[in-house]
Design a protein around this motif. Structure first.
Motif, PDB file in Angstrom:
ATOM      1  N   GLN A   3       0.831  -1.187   0.000  1.00 30.46           N
ATOM      2  CA  GLN A   3       0.000   0.000   0.000  1.00 30.46           C
ATOM      3  C   GLN A   3       0.879   1.255   0.000  1.00 30.46           C
ATOM      4  O   GLN A   3       2.024   1.219   0.455  1.00 30.46           O
ATOM      5  N   PRO A   4       0.371   2.376  -0.496  1.00 29.83           N
ATOM      6  CA  PRO A   4       1.147   3.622  -0.414  1.00 29.83           C
ATOM      7  C   PRO A   4       1.490   3.959   1.027  1.00 29.83           C
ATOM      8  O   PRO A   4       0.708   3.690   1.952  1.00 29.83           O
ATOM      9  N   LEU A   5       2.641   4.541   1.226  1.00 31.37           N
ATOM     10  CA  LEU A   5       3.049   5.016   2.545  1.00 31.37           C
ATOM     11  C   LEU A   5       2.208   6.230   2.902  1.00 31.37           C
ATOM     12  O   LEU A   5       2.069   7.156   2.110  1.00 31.37           O
ATOM     13  N   ARG A   6       1.667   6.236   4.104  1.00 32.03           N
ATOM     14  CA  ARG A   6       0.798   7.325   4.539  1.00 32.03           C
ATOM     15  C   ARG A   6       1.623   8.334   5.323  1.00 32.03           C
ATOM     16  O   ARG A   6       2.250   7.993   6.340  1.00 32.03           O
ATOM     17  N   ARG A  22       3.552  18.455  -1.092  1.00 34.49           N
ATOM     18  CA  ARG A  22       3.239  18.131  -2.487  1.00 34.49           C
ATOM     19  C   ARG A  22       4.103  16.972  -2.991  1.00 34.49           C
ATOM     20  O   ARG A  22       3.667  16.202  -3.859  1.00 34.49           O
ATOM     21  N   ALA A  23       5.316  16.857  -2.456  1.00 31.87           N
ATOM     22  CA  ALA A  23       6.145  15.704  -2.826  1.00 31.87           C
ATOM     23  C   ALA A  23       5.448  14.406  -2.432  1.00 31.87           C
ATOM     24  O   ALA A  23       5.478  13.414  -3.178  1.00 31.87           O
ATOM     25  N   ALA A  24       4.794  14.410  -1.260  1.00 31.06           N
ATOM     26  CA  ALA A  24       4.055  13.223  -0.821  1.00 31.06           C
ATOM     27  C   ALA A  24       2.809  13.002  -1.673  1.00 31.06           C
ATOM     28  O   ALA A  24       2.403  11.856  -1.919  1.00 31.06           O
ATOM     29  N   LEU A  25       2.188  14.082  -2.121  1.00 29.08           N
ATOM     30  CA  LEU A  25       1.034  13.952  -2.999  1.00 29.08           C
ATOM     31  C   LEU A  25       1.425  13.413  -4.377  1.00 29.08           C
ATOM     32  O   LEU A  25       0.689  12.634  -4.993  1.00 29.08           O
ATOM     33  N   ASP A  26       2.576  13.835  -4.857  1.00 31.39           N
ATOM     34  CA  ASP A  26       2.982  13.526  -6.226  1.00 31.39           C
ATOM     35  C   ASP A  26       3.671  12.176  -6.377  1.00 31.39           C
ATOM     36  O   ASP A  26       3.641  11.581  -7.456  1.00 31.39           O
ATOM     37  N   PRO A  28       4.254   8.354  -6.496  1.00 29.46           N
ATOM     38  CA  PRO A  28       3.272   7.267  -6.692  1.00 29.46           C
ATOM     39  C   PRO A  28       3.193   6.292  -5.531  1.00 29.46           C
ATOM     40  O   PRO A  28       2.236   5.517  -5.444  1.00 29.46           O
ATOM     41  N   ASP A  29       4.164   6.334  -4.638  1.00 26.47           N
ATOM     42  CA  ASP A  29       4.210   5.363  -3.546  1.00 26.47           C
ATOM     43  C   ASP A  29       3.904   5.985  -2.190  1.00 26.47           C
ATOM     44  O   ASP A  29       4.126   5.356  -1.158  1.00 26.47           O
ATOM     45  N   THR A  30       3.414   7.227  -2.170  1.00 26.67           N
ATOM     46  CA  THR A  30       3.065   7.876  -0.905  1.00 26.67           C
ATOM     47  C   THR A  30       1.700   8.541  -1.009  1.00 26.67           C
ATOM     48  O   THR A  30       1.261   8.917  -2.100  1.00 26.67           O
ATOM     49  N   GLU A  31       1.075   8.692   0.135  1.00 21.00           N
ATOM     50  CA  GLU A  31      -0.227   9.344   0.227  1.00 21.00           C
ATOM     51  C   GLU A  31      -0.185  10.338   1.386  1.00 21.00           C
ATOM     52  O   GLU A  31       0.192   9.970   2.498  1.00 21.00           O
ATOM     53  N   LEU A  32      -0.531  11.577   1.127  1.00 17.51           N
ATOM     54  CA  LEU A  32      -0.567  12.582   2.185  1.00 17.51           C
ATOM     55  C   LEU A  32      -1.918  12.516   2.890  1.00 17.51           C
ATOM     56  O   LEU A  32      -2.971  12.556   2.237  1.00 17.51           O
ATOM     57  N   VAL A  33      -1.888  12.430   4.237  1.00 14.88           N
ATOM     58  CA  VAL A  33      -3.135  12.215   4.963  1.00 14.88           C
ATOM     59  C   VAL A  33      -3.478  13.319   5.952  1.00 14.88           C
ATOM     60  O   VAL A  33      -4.638  13.440   6.353  1.00 14.88           O
ATOM     61  N   ALA A  34      -2.505  14.114   6.393  1.00 16.65           N
ATOM     62  CA  ALA A  34      -2.819  15.098   7.432  1.00 16.65           C
ATOM     63  C   ALA A  34      -1.717  16.138   7.541  1.00 16.65           C
ATOM     64  O   ALA A  34      -0.580  15.930   7.100  1.00 16.65           O
ATOM     65  N   VAL A  35      -2.086  17.258   8.163  1.00 16.36           N
ATOM     66  CA  VAL A  35      -1.145  18.311   8.565  1.00 16.36           C
ATOM     67  C   VAL A  35      -1.352  18.555  10.050  1.00 16.36           C
ATOM     68  O   VAL A  35      -2.492  18.670  10.513  1.00 16.36           O
ATOM     69  N   VAL A 287      11.877   7.559   0.466  1.00 19.65           N
ATOM     70  CA  VAL A 287      10.857   6.545   0.185  1.00 19.65           C
ATOM     71  C   VAL A 287      11.514   5.222  -0.183  1.00 19.65           C
ATOM     72  O   VAL A 287      11.094   4.145   0.283  1.00 19.65           O
ATOM     73  N   THR A 288      12.570   5.286  -0.993  1.00 17.04           N
ATOM     74  CA  THR A 288      13.291   4.065  -1.358  1.00 17.04           C
ATOM     75  C   THR A 288      13.901   3.411  -0.125  1.00 17.04           C
ATOM     76  O   THR A 288      13.869   2.178   0.022  1.00 17.04           O
ATOM     77  N   ALA A 289      14.449   4.215   0.776  1.00 20.81           N
ATOM     78  CA  ALA A 289      15.027   3.668   2.005  1.00 20.81           C
ATOM     79  C   ALA A 289      13.980   2.952   2.846  1.00 20.81           C
ATOM     80  O   ALA A 289      14.244   1.896   3.436  1.00 20.81           O
ATOM     81  N   ILE A 290      12.790   3.522   2.916  1.00 16.34           N
ATOM     82  CA  ILE A 290      11.713   2.884   3.674  1.00 16.34           C
ATOM     83  C   ILE A 290      11.352   1.540   3.052  1.00 16.34           C
ATOM     84  O   ILE A 290      11.204   0.526   3.748  1.00 16.34           O
TER      85      ILE A 290
END
Length: 319
Positions: A3-6, A22-26, A28-35, A287-290
């Motif tokens: 699943q995408p990283l949240r 925006r990097a998290a939004l853009d 493909p492997d991450t999803e921005l969920v909150a501030v 993201v790659t490290a994760i």
């Protein structure tokens, strides 16, 4: 993990907060969920801009099982506390520089990342740019001989044009002015060129716009081998090009003086050096490290060295 990283943004304090969100939004492997922000008005505004929820409860956010990591853009003085709590909660961290106000703080945070099995990466973006890739190749080839001198300059008009937020001039939050912020990039590039060990650090800071912190700065370092490095920055220059120059016993390398060209001068004369495309930026490396479980070890080492030299320069300045 399939699943995408949240990801959540921690604070809109820094001017790069939206960029990292925006990097998290853009990606493909991450999803921005909150501030999250300790300033509700500021945090809500960023959350609205990014189209995600705002929360004022950091503990509840970090306790979420569906949260994988954060981007941290708090005030620098909050890093030790906020990042310490984030790492203890087992969340991955991508953070704006400086990692910590102190070297000791860096060591604690890096140790916490290891102990909790999470990935920590600091945004040092110019190490990924094509000109740095080319610079590394020239240095590793030994074309310049024994390095004798380097100069890296990066400046803008954030103070004279008044587009930096007022909080950037609060020494309690920002750990100083232009050098602790913008000079980070010339610092880690200088350390790439000359190495991280220094024999001396001398600093000249001035406050030209009267805001109480330096907005014009030059720092000179020497190495145990006798090389000199000059690091220049400021918030009072509208059209100063970003430049790198490196001189050695066998040649010189110049970048940024001629419309972005890189030039190499040796006994045979001057020639252009091809500047390749940028490599993966720090957020992508994180993201790659994760995903791979492999820490961004060079990034972490350079982030620690960056703090060490910044602290030494601030200590050396006649404020």
């Amino acid at each position: 993990m399939t699943q995408p990283l949240r990801i959540a943004v921690l604070s809109a304090w820094h001017v790069h907060a939206e960029e990292y969100g925006r990097a998290a939004l853009d990606h493909p492997d991450t999803e921005l969920v909150a501030v999250w922000d300790d300033d509700a008005e500021r945090g809500q505004a960023l959350a609205d801009t990014l189209g995600v929820e705002f929360t004022a409860d950091l503990e509840a956010l970090l306790a979420r099982e569906d949260l994988d990591g954060v981007t941290c853009t708090t005030a620098t003085t909050d890093h030790d506390d906020v990042l310490g709590r984030t790492l203890a909660a087992g969340k991955h961290v991508f953070t704006e520089k400086l990692l910590s106000p102190t070297v000791e703080g860096c060591d604690r945070l890096l140790a916490a990342a290891t102990e909790n099995g999470v990935q920590l990466t600091v945004s040092l973006p110019r190490l990924s740019h094509g000109y740095t890739v080319a610079l590394r190749e020239v240095l590793e080839a030994g074309t310049l001989g024994r390095i004798t001198y380097s100069r890296v300059r990066l400046a803008h008009n954030g103070s004279t044009a008044d587009w930096l937020p007022a909080r950037f001039y609060d020494p309690a939050e920002a750990i100083g002015g232009a050098f602790s912020d913008l000079a980070a990039h010339p610092v880690y590039l200088t350390q790439l060129i000359l190495g991280e060990e220094v024999a001396s650090v001398r600093a000249a800071y001035t406050d030209m716009t009267g805001r109480g912190v330096e907005d014009n700065a030059a720092v000179t370092v020497t190495t145990p081998d006798g090389a000199i490095g000059v690091i220049e920055t400021g918030f009072v220059t509208p059209s100063s090009p970003f430049t790198i120059e490196v001189h050695g016993t066998d040649g010189s390398l110049l970048y940024g003086f001629d419309e972005g060209r890189m030039r190499l001068g040796t006994a045979e004369g001057w020639r252009d050096v091809e500047v390749p495309a940028d490599i993966d930026p720090p957020f992508v490396q994180w993201v790659t490290a994760i995903r791979t479980g492999t820490p961004t070890a060079e990034n972490q080492r350079r982030a620690r060295a960056l703090t060490a030299l910044t602290v030494a320069a601030n200590d050396a300045a006649d404020r």
